[in-house]
Enzyme design. Structure first.
Site, PDB file in Angstrom:
ATOM      1  N   ARG A   1       8.035   1.746  20.569  1.00  0.00           N
ATOM      2  CA  ARG A   1       7.322   0.731  19.764  1.00  0.00           C
ATOM      3  C   ARG A   1       5.875   1.165  19.578  1.00  0.00           C
ATOM      4  O   ARG A   1       5.299   1.040  18.509  1.00  0.00           O
ATOM      5  CB  ARG A   1       7.393  -0.658  20.419  1.00  0.00           C
ATOM      6  CG  ARG A   1       6.444  -1.652  19.736  1.00  0.00           C
ATOM      7  CD  ARG A   1       6.729  -3.120  20.014  1.00  0.00           C
ATOM      8  NE  ARG A   1       7.144  -3.406  21.366  1.00  0.00           N
ATOM      9  CZ  ARG A   1       6.352  -3.325  22.448  1.00  0.00           C
ATOM     10  NH1 ARG A   1       5.079  -2.986  22.319  1.00  0.00           N
ATOM     11  NH2 ARG A   1       6.825  -3.570  23.643  1.00  0.00           N
TER      12      ARG A   1
ATOM     13  N   TYR B   1       3.826  -9.974  -6.392  1.00  0.00           N
ATOM     14  CA  TYR B   1       5.163  -9.885  -5.819  1.00  0.00           C
ATOM     15  C   TYR B   1       5.506 -11.226  -5.156  1.00  0.00           C
ATOM     16  O   TYR B   1       4.708 -11.761  -4.373  1.00  0.00           O
ATOM     17  CB  TYR B   1       5.193  -8.754  -4.791  1.00  0.00           C
ATOM     18  CG  TYR B   1       6.509  -8.643  -4.076  1.00  0.00           C
ATOM     19  CD1 TYR B   1       7.650  -8.232  -4.745  1.00  0.00           C
ATOM     20  CD2 TYR B   1       6.620  -8.974  -2.731  1.00  0.00           C
ATOM     21  CE1 TYR B   1       8.863  -8.157  -4.093  1.00  0.00           C
ATOM     22  CE2 TYR B   1       7.830  -8.891  -2.073  1.00  0.00           C
ATOM     23  CZ  TYR B   1       8.949  -8.478  -2.766  1.00  0.00           C
ATOM     24  OH  TYR B   1      10.151  -8.397  -2.129  1.00  0.00           O
TER      25      TYR B   1
ATOM     26  N   ASP C   1      -2.246  -3.698  -2.856  1.00  0.00           N
ATOM     27  CA  ASP C   1      -0.815  -3.382  -2.755  1.00  0.00           C
ATOM     28  C   ASP C   1      -0.546  -2.309  -3.806  1.00  0.00           C
ATOM     29  O   ASP C   1      -0.542  -2.575  -5.014  1.00  0.00           O
ATOM     30  CB  ASP C   1       0.006  -4.652  -3.020  1.00  0.00           C
ATOM     31  CG  ASP C   1       1.506  -4.412  -2.881  1.00  0.00           C
ATOM     32  OD1 ASP C   1       1.939  -3.240  -3.008  1.00  0.00           O
ATOM     33  OD2 ASP C   1       2.251  -5.384  -2.674  1.00  0.00           O
TER      34      ASP C   1
ATOM     35  N   LYS D   1      10.139   1.350  -2.057  1.00  0.00           N
ATOM     36  CA  LYS D   1      10.112   1.569  -3.502  1.00  0.00           C
ATOM     37  C   LYS D   1       9.849   3.051  -3.808  1.00  0.00           C
ATOM     38  O   LYS D   1      10.600   3.891  -3.370  1.00  0.00           O
ATOM     39  CB  LYS D   1       9.108   0.631  -4.133  1.00  0.00           C
ATOM     40  CG  LYS D   1       9.171  -0.816  -3.582  1.00  0.00           C
ATOM     41  CD  LYS D   1      10.451  -1.550  -3.925  1.00  0.00           C
ATOM     42  CE  LYS D   1      10.622  -2.871  -3.186  1.00  0.00           C
ATOM     43  NZ  LYS D   1       9.495  -3.794  -3.233  1.00  0.00           N
TER      44      LYS D   1
END
Ligand SMILES: *Cc1c(COP(=O)(O)O)cnc(C)c1O
Length: 387
Positions: free
Chosen positions: A55, A108, A180, A205
């Protein structure tokens, strides 16, 4: 986190292939291995090779994070299990209860849902404004504003915001500018070089590019903020696994060549749509008549692979076009090698219905893929002929 590649003056495609990805020192493997391990042996208590628990850090993820930092011209790159996990980590680092943020009125849907459905409960107030109107942005900023959130080009209306100007507005108010950069990808636009403080990606994406993985990333050039974000990444735990990190890293190597083809194919699709009497409007920043064309030409290398258009026949015609394509697959998401078509009002943006961010029902969004362009044009022409 930057490595010698990032500092060597190399071009974008060289960095995509080599930054963070030196051959494996033990085996010589040219491709970064998938370190599918949760923990790491220590030779003595506290004596390790830089990794203790996956992690906190994993070598495959480190390779991806180093590469993404280089591609965005930043110092710190951090990878996440999804774009929204990256956004959540960023927002809980930069805001606290009572904070105010300025968000776009065209964004978005999932980002909007995170503000309206999650951060609002935590006491963060978000004001949506049009980022195209700098006076409105200035008027919306308050003393407790911690950040301005920018998405450009926007999803799904493909509006273009001026990153450099927004950075000025944010910094005058002692707030940060977050961009973004999912739609443009770092190949087309590098917000940190234009004054932004943090870049967010859904690597699902264009960065991943093959519709086979969900992931996210943050990149910043501010070393102190980078440390805070890394602390939150570990404390909150929304990290990607080694295989997902590896898939994104494999995808990103070809980002430049893919984007060139996405842009070239999108340009041809735009020309076809413009010539159709079934189409009422084409939304694409590459069009000289697009209101954001000049800003896009200034801050982007090319105009991208996303194209939206409105049907003269309204919502019924929009739904019919989505039903009739074959090469363009009807589906959510974007940025993969394959072309996708969708109806934002009922699909990706259903969660903003009834809000200030609602999108028109006659709108269709295309993610133009890298297939043979004549097949894409033929598919759309046939679908349009039937509506
Ligand atoms: C998809 C997307 C996101 C969210 O990313 P996930 O990987 O789906 O969590 C954020 N911003 C934009 C612009 C997107 O397209």
């Amino acid at each position: 986190m930057s490595d010698e590649w990032a500092e060597g003056g190399y071009g974008f495609d060289t960095l995509a292939i080599h930054a963070g990805q030196d051959p494996d020192p033990t085996t010589g493997a040219v491709v970064v291995p998938i370190y599918q391990t949760s923990t790491y042996a220590q030779s003595e208590v506290g004596q390790h090779k830089g990794y203790e628990y996956s992690r906190s850090g994993n070598p495959t993820r480190t390779a991806l994070e180093t590469c993404l930092a280089a591609l965005e011209a930043g110092r710190t790159g951090l990878a996440f299990a999804s774009g929204l996990a990256a956004e959540d980590c960023l927002l809980r680092t930069l805001t606290k209860p009572g904070a105010h943020v300025v968000i776009p009125d065209d964004a978005y849907g999932g980002t909007y849902r995170l503000f309206a459905g999650v951060l609002a409960k935590w006491g963060v107030e978000a004001t949506p404004v049009s980022l195209l109107d700098l006076d409105a942005v200035r008027a919306a900023v308050r003393s407790e504003t911690s950040l301005i959130w920018c998405e450009t080009p926007t999803n799904p209306l493909l509006n273009v915001a001026d990153i450099e100007a927004l950075a000025g507005v944010a910094h005058d108010a002692h707030a940060r500018l977050v961009v973004d950069n999912t739609f443009a990808s770092p190949y087309l636009q590098q917000p940190l070089t234009l004054g932004a403080d943090v870049v967010v990606h859904s690597t699902t994406k264009y960065v991943g590019g093959h519709s086979d993985v969900v992931g996210g990333a943050l990149v910043t050039d501010d070393a102190t903020l980078g440390e805070e974000l890394a602390y939150h990444q570990n404390a909150m735990g929304g990290v990607p696994g080694a295989f997902d990190s590896w898939l994104v890293l494999r995808g990103v190597k070809t980002l430049g060549v893919r984007m060139d083809r996405h842009c070239a194919n999108a340009q041809r699709v735009v020309e076809l749509l413009q010539s159709s009497d079934k189409v009422a409007a084409v939304l694409y920043p590459g069009l000289p008549g697009h209101p954001g064309h000049e800003v896009a030409a200034k801050q982007m290398r090319d105009f991208g692979g996303m194209v939206s258009f409105r049907l003269a026949g309204g919502e019924a015609a929009a739904l019919e076009v989505c039903r009739r394509t074959k090469v363009f697959t009807l589906g959510e998401s974007l940025g993969g090698v394959e072309s996708l078509i969708e109806h934002p009002a009922r699909m990706t943006h259903a969660s903003v219905a009834g809000s200030q961010l609602e999108v028109p029902g006659d709108l269709v969004r295309l993610s133009v893929g890298i297939e043979t362009v004549d097949d894409l044009l033929g598919d759309l022409a046939t679908a349009l002929a039937g509506v």
